[in-house]
Motif scaffolding. Structure first.
Motif, mmCIF file in Angstrom:
data_model
loop_
_atom_site.group_PDB
_atom_site.id
_atom_site.type_symbol
_atom_site.label_atom_id
_atom_site.label_comp_id
_atom_site.label_asym_id
_atom_site.label_seq_id
_atom_site.Cartn_x
_atom_site.Cartn_y
_atom_site.Cartn_z
ATOM 1 N N SER A 238 -11.636 11.427 6.129
ATOM 2 C CA SER A 238 -12.530 10.851 4.984
ATOM 3 C C SER A 238 -11.403 10.421 4.173
ATOM 4 O O SER A 238 -11.676 9.714 2.867
ATOM 5 N N ARG A 239 -10.240 11.089 4.034
ATOM 6 C CA ARG A 239 -9.055 10.804 2.837
ATOM 7 C C ARG A 239 -9.559 11.302 1.386
ATOM 8 O O ARG A 239 -9.430 10.817 0.450
ATOM 9 N N LEU A 240 -10.546 12.319 1.496
ATOM 10 C CA LEU A 240 -11.219 12.841 0.149
ATOM 11 C C LEU A 240 -10.198 13.925 -0.386
ATOM 12 O O LEU A 240 -10.720 14.416 -1.269
ATOM 13 N N TRP A 281 -12.433 25.176 6.126
ATOM 14 C CA TRP A 281 -10.885 25.674 6.058
ATOM 15 C C TRP A 281 -10.583 25.618 4.800
ATOM 16 O O TRP A 281 -9.599 26.317 4.245
ATOM 17 N N ARG A 282 -10.951 24.603 3.849
ATOM 18 C CA ARG A 282 -10.674 24.419 2.610
ATOM 19 C C ARG A 282 -11.183 25.716 1.914
ATOM 20 O O ARG A 282 -10.255 26.556 1.093
ATOM 21 N N GLU A 283 -12.104 26.093 2.242
ATOM 22 C CA GLU A 283 -12.784 27.282 1.620
ATOM 23 C C GLU A 283 -12.059 28.633 1.876
ATOM 24 O O GLU A 283 -11.773 29.508 1.187
ATOM 25 N N GLY A 340 2.164 8.878 0.023
ATOM 26 C CA GLY A 340 1.719 10.216 -0.788
ATOM 27 C C GLY A 340 0.577 11.073 -0.214
ATOM 28 O O GLY A 340 -0.017 12.050 -0.642
ATOM 29 N N TRP A 341 0.389 10.642 1.277
ATOM 30 C CA TRP A 341 -0.553 11.372 2.097
ATOM 31 C C TRP A 341 -0.073 11.356 3.606
ATOM 32 O O TRP A 341 0.764 10.497 3.909
ATOM 33 N N MET A 342 -0.720 12.247 4.298
ATOM 34 C CA MET A 342 -0.209 12.517 5.805
ATOM 35 C C MET A 342 -1.366 12.793 6.525
ATOM 36 O O MET A 342 -2.135 13.678 5.778
ATOM 37 N N ASN A 380 -4.415 25.219 -0.034
ATOM 38 C CA ASN A 380 -4.634 24.603 1.382
ATOM 39 C C ASN A 380 -3.120 24.334 1.926
ATOM 40 O O ASN A 380 -2.880 24.548 3.188
ATOM 41 N N ASN A 381 -2.170 24.159 0.813
ATOM 42 C CA ASN A 381 -0.673 23.788 1.362
ATOM 43 C C ASN A 381 -0.160 25.244 1.967
ATOM 44 O O ASN A 381 0.371 25.138 2.926
ATOM 45 N N ALA A 382 -0.338 26.391 1.213
ATOM 46 C CA ALA A 382 0.270 27.662 1.467
ATOM 47 C C ALA A 382 -0.265 28.031 2.748
ATOM 48 O O ALA A 382 0.501 28.395 3.660
HETATM 49 C C1 LIG Z 1 1.239 21.958 6.879
HETATM 50 C C2 LIG Z 1 0.115 21.346 6.261
HETATM 51 C C3 LIG Z 1 0.028 21.306 4.791
HETATM 52 C C4 LIG Z 1 -1.174 20.786 4.314
HETATM 53 N N1 LIG Z 1 -1.037 20.601 2.848
HETATM 54 C C5 LIG Z 1 -2.497 20.395 2.410
HETATM 55 C C6 LIG Z 1 -2.418 20.086 0.877
HETATM 56 O O1 LIG Z 1 -1.641 20.284 0.115
HETATM 57 N N2 LIG Z 1 -3.760 19.882 0.311
HETATM 58 C C7 LIG Z 1 -4.961 19.699 1.207
HETATM 59 O O2 LIG Z 1 -5.968 19.313 0.732
HETATM 60 N N3 LIG Z 1 -4.739 19.666 2.672
HETATM 61 C C8 LIG Z 1 -3.617 19.956 3.002
HETATM 62 N N4 LIG Z 1 -3.544 20.081 4.585
HETATM 63 C C9 LIG Z 1 -4.818 20.173 5.300
HETATM 64 C C10 LIG Z 1 -5.325 18.768 5.912
HETATM 65 O O3 LIG Z 1 -4.188 18.471 6.420
HETATM 66 C C11 LIG Z 1 -5.742 17.960 4.984
HETATM 67 O O4 LIG Z 1 -6.708 18.476 3.937
HETATM 68 C C12 LIG Z 1 -6.428 16.517 5.313
HETATM 69 O O5 LIG Z 1 -5.297 15.912 5.946
HETATM 70 C C13 LIG Z 1 -6.779 15.645 4.250
HETATM 71 O O6 LIG Z 1 -7.234 14.514 5.024
HETATM 72 P P1 LIG Z 1 -8.564 14.103 4.842
HETATM 73 O O7 LIG Z 1 -9.455 14.215 3.334
HETATM 74 O O8 LIG Z 1 -8.697 12.683 5.377
HETATM 75 O O9 LIG Z 1 -9.435 15.163 5.885
HETATM 76 P P2 LIG Z 1 -10.639 15.098 6.674
HETATM 77 O O10 LIG Z 1 -10.415 15.445 7.812
HETATM 78 O O11 LIG Z 1 -11.813 14.060 6.034
HETATM 79 O O12 LIG Z 1 -11.285 16.739 5.856
HETATM 80 C C14 LIG Z 1 -12.215 16.803 4.668
HETATM 81 C C15 LIG Z 1 -11.626 17.759 3.830
HETATM 82 O O13 LIG Z 1 -11.708 18.964 4.327
HETATM 83 C C16 LIG Z 1 -10.491 19.536 3.921
HETATM 84 N N5 LIG Z 1 -9.654 20.146 5.178
HETATM 85 C C17 LIG Z 1 -9.531 19.087 6.034
HETATM 86 N N6 LIG Z 1 -8.583 19.995 6.829
HETATM 87 C C18 LIG Z 1 -8.253 20.978 6.573
HETATM 88 C C19 LIG Z 1 -7.152 22.092 6.729
HETATM 89 N N7 LIG Z 1 -6.637 22.049 8.157
HETATM 90 N N8 LIG Z 1 -7.140 23.040 5.871
HETATM 91 C C20 LIG Z 1 -7.766 22.968 4.444
HETATM 92 N N9 LIG Z 1 -8.724 22.229 4.227
HETATM 93 C C21 LIG Z 1 -8.987 21.266 5.057
HETATM 94 C C22 LIG Z 1 -9.810 18.833 2.900
HETATM 95 O O14 LIG Z 1 -10.036 19.002 1.538
HETATM 96 C C23 LIG Z 1 -10.238 17.385 3.395
HETATM 97 O O15 LIG Z 1 -10.177 16.534 2.332
HETATM 98 C C24 LIG Z 1 -2.317 20.655 5.334
HETATM 99 C C25 LIG Z 1 -2.148 20.880 6.658
HETATM 100 C C26 LIG Z 1 -1.083 21.189 7.072
HETATM 101 C C27 LIG Z 1 -0.833 21.138 8.547
#
Ligand SMILES: Cc1cc2nc3c(=O)[nH]c(=O)nc-3n(C[C@H](O)[C@H](O)[C@H](O)COP(=O)(O)OP(=O)(O)OC[C@H]3O[C@@H](n4cnc5c(N)ncnc54)[C@H](O)[C@@H]3O)c2cc1C
Length: 478
Positions: A238-240, A281-283, A340-342, A380-382
């Motif tokens: 979602s990149r949300l 997972w965020r929660e 700024g994203w991965m 999330n990061n920690a």
């Molecule tokens: C080493 C590492 C560092 C990370 N640092 C961060 C960070 O600083 N901030 C951050 O938001 N996420 C972090 N993540 C979790 C995750 O990679 C990102 O939330 C996700 O890639 C965001 O992309 P998306 O919004 O497209 O995710 P989607 O797959 O669309 O997921 C929806 C939402 O769910 C939450 N989410 C998804 N995966 C995870 C996860 N594994 N853990 C916790 N929440 C998740 C995010 O809020 C995300 O926007 C990290 C993961 C790793 C492995």
């Protein structure tokens, strides 16, 4: 009839008007509202990274526009010590109450608790709300009424907890007369080193953009999410994350929109359930941070205090710059620097590589992400770094060491992600793009590549790194 007193709505990580419980409650008082944002310079919290500062600047700009559009009012921008600034504002405006949505970083909890006490002692009412999470971290309890340490039962419990409906933007708000505010530029969020100027090519901050992004994802990204979410070469997540971090959209809104989508198209059941479990997972991360405030600095599992990392600045630098010689790692690190994203899969691969192949402390990777991610989020990061490093609760076991070459084959099968972010490899045939060091010299020559010159040789050999990591881990178990 007595006129209602002015009230302050203090925006923090809730930069939106939709589904904003503090704003809705303040509006019900019928008093004139002061909309305030304070850039906290009191140094009680983790200082924001550069990419986050860029996002905040853009997000405040959008919030100010929305406040003017909906309420013909101003967003008062301030910077300094929030307690002192709120006190001044209360004196100038004769406000009788302050409304805010809660934040959960340990330093912010301590600051807010102190401010609340300070204001109450001065007979100013304080009302605080949950807007950032589906449920408060302390509302989750396992069967023994203890905090959770394992995700699966946490997720099961979450699904049984009743969830409120999203709130509409309040109408008919009386705004307070104009007050002195800093300009956005005076917050100095954009530093002199503008590497992040390019971020605007990839992102649009603000509530409207967040809601557009959710719609777009549910229309064209959710189908197949359960499997395709692992593919960094595709656009199926979602990149949300930055929008969620800054509170431009609430998880409650996302959850309820997903339920509506599911009602219309039940075939999306598995994909939507998987997506919602990611929100969980965020929660879970917030829940862990709440009960373990040292999570950003110290290993969750004490055994990892004994781990002997091999600090190596050059190795760290190669990782940061995307010059490790492992194409999938380098693609991911360059994606981060550029946008700024991965992607989540890439985050797992590079985090594993840093902590296990290079034996660098996870805190160094966490710090780099903190500075460069637009979604940098303390919880999330920690939690994620500790999860990958193996030191977290319910973490990936340390001995599971990703092989970057195999990960690349599996999750970037056509090498599209690599070609995009490591263009110097784009002429390599598909059977070598994941491991250029295996290519015969004639193939390299044809692809215009000189290993060690135009693209690095691997900075460490996989089997050697694997054995070394396992040995280091074994010592912590003794
Ligand atoms: C080493 C590492 C560092 C990370 N640092 C961060 C960070 O600083 N901030 C951050 O938001 N996420 C972090 N993540 C979790 C995750 O990679 C990102 O939330 C996700 O890639 C965001 O992309 P998306 O919004 O497209 O995710 P989607 O797959 O669309 O997921 C929806 C939402 O769910 C939450 N989410 C998804 N995966 C995870 C996860 N594994 N853990 C916790 N929440 C998740 C995010 O809020 C995300 O926007 C990290 C993961 C790793 C492995």
């Amino acid at each position: 009839m007595k006129k209602a007193a002015p009230v302050i709505v203090w925006f923090r990580q809730d930069l939106r008007l939709n589904d904003n419980p503090a704003l809705v409650a303040a509006a019900k008082t019928k008093g004139p509202i002061l909309f305030v944002y304070i850039l906290d310079e009191s140094q009680q919290c983790w200082e924001m990274g550069k990419a986050s500062c860029w996002w905040l600047h853009a997000s405040l700009e959008q919030l100010a526009i929305s406040i003017t559009k909906y309420y013909h009012a101003q967003l008062i921008l301030l910077k300094g010590n929030p307690q002192e600034l709120l006190e001044d504002l209360i004196k100038t405006s004769a406000a009788q109450a302050v409304y805010w949505n809660r934040c959960y970083e340990p330093g912010v909890i301590a600051r807010d608790t102190a401010i609340k006490q300070f204001l109450k002692q001065r007979n100013i009412e304080v009302f605080t709300f949950n807007s950032a999470l589906l449920h408060e971290p302390w509302e989750y309890q396992n069967r023994s009424k203890q905090p959770f340490k394992i995700f699966t039962p946490f997720w099961k419990t979450l699904q049984t907890m009743p969830l409120r409906q999203p709130l509409a933007i309040p109408k008919n708000i009386r705004s307070f007369k104009k007050l002195t505010s800093l300009s956005l530029e005076q917050l100095s969020l954009l530093s002199n080193y503008p590497w992040y100027e390019k971020l605007q090519n990839y992102w649009q901050a603000g509530e409207n953009s967040a809601s557009h992004q959710l719609k777009l994802f549910l229309k064209s990204g959710i189908k197949g999410y359960q499997i395709l979410r692992n593919r960094p070469d595709l656009y199926n997540t979602s990149r949300l994350s930055p929008h969620l971090h800054f509170g431009e959209i609430s998880p409650v809104k996302i959850w309820s929109t997903c339920q509506q989508t599911l009602e219309k198209d039940p075939s999306l059941n598995q994909d939507i359930s998987c997506f919602l479990s990611e929100l969980a997972w965020r929660e879970f991360s917030y829940h862990l941070l709440y009960y373990q405030p040292t999570l950003p600095d110290k290993p969750y599992r004490a055994a990892f205090n004994k781990f002997t990392w091999e600090k190596n600045e050059q190795a760290l630098k190669s990782w940061q710059q995307g010059l490790t010689g492992y194409p999938i790692v380098d693609a991911a690190m360059r994606e981060l620097w550029e946008t700024g994203w991965m992607h989540n899969r890439s985050r797992m691969i590079v985090a594993s590589f840093l902590t296990k192949h290079l034996l660098q402390p996870w805190q160094l990777g966490e710090a780099w992400f903190w500075d460069t991610l637009v979604d940098a989020d303390l919880a999330n990061n920690a939690a994620s770094w500790q999860w990958v490093a193996g030191s977290g609760t319910d973490a990936a076991p340390y001995f599971r060491i990703f092989n970057p070459e195999l990960q690349a084959h599996k999750f970037d099968p056509q090498g599209e992600y690599i070609k995009k972010w490591v263009p110097e490899l784009k002429l390599l045939p598909i059977n070598y793009i994941h491991a250029p060091w295996k290519a015969p010299s004639a193939v390299l020559e044809k692809a215009d590549i000189t290993l060690g010159k135009t693209y690095p040789k691997p900075i460490i050999e996989h089997n050697f790194a694997r054995k070394r990591a396992l040995e280091a881990y074994r010592k912590t178990q003794g």
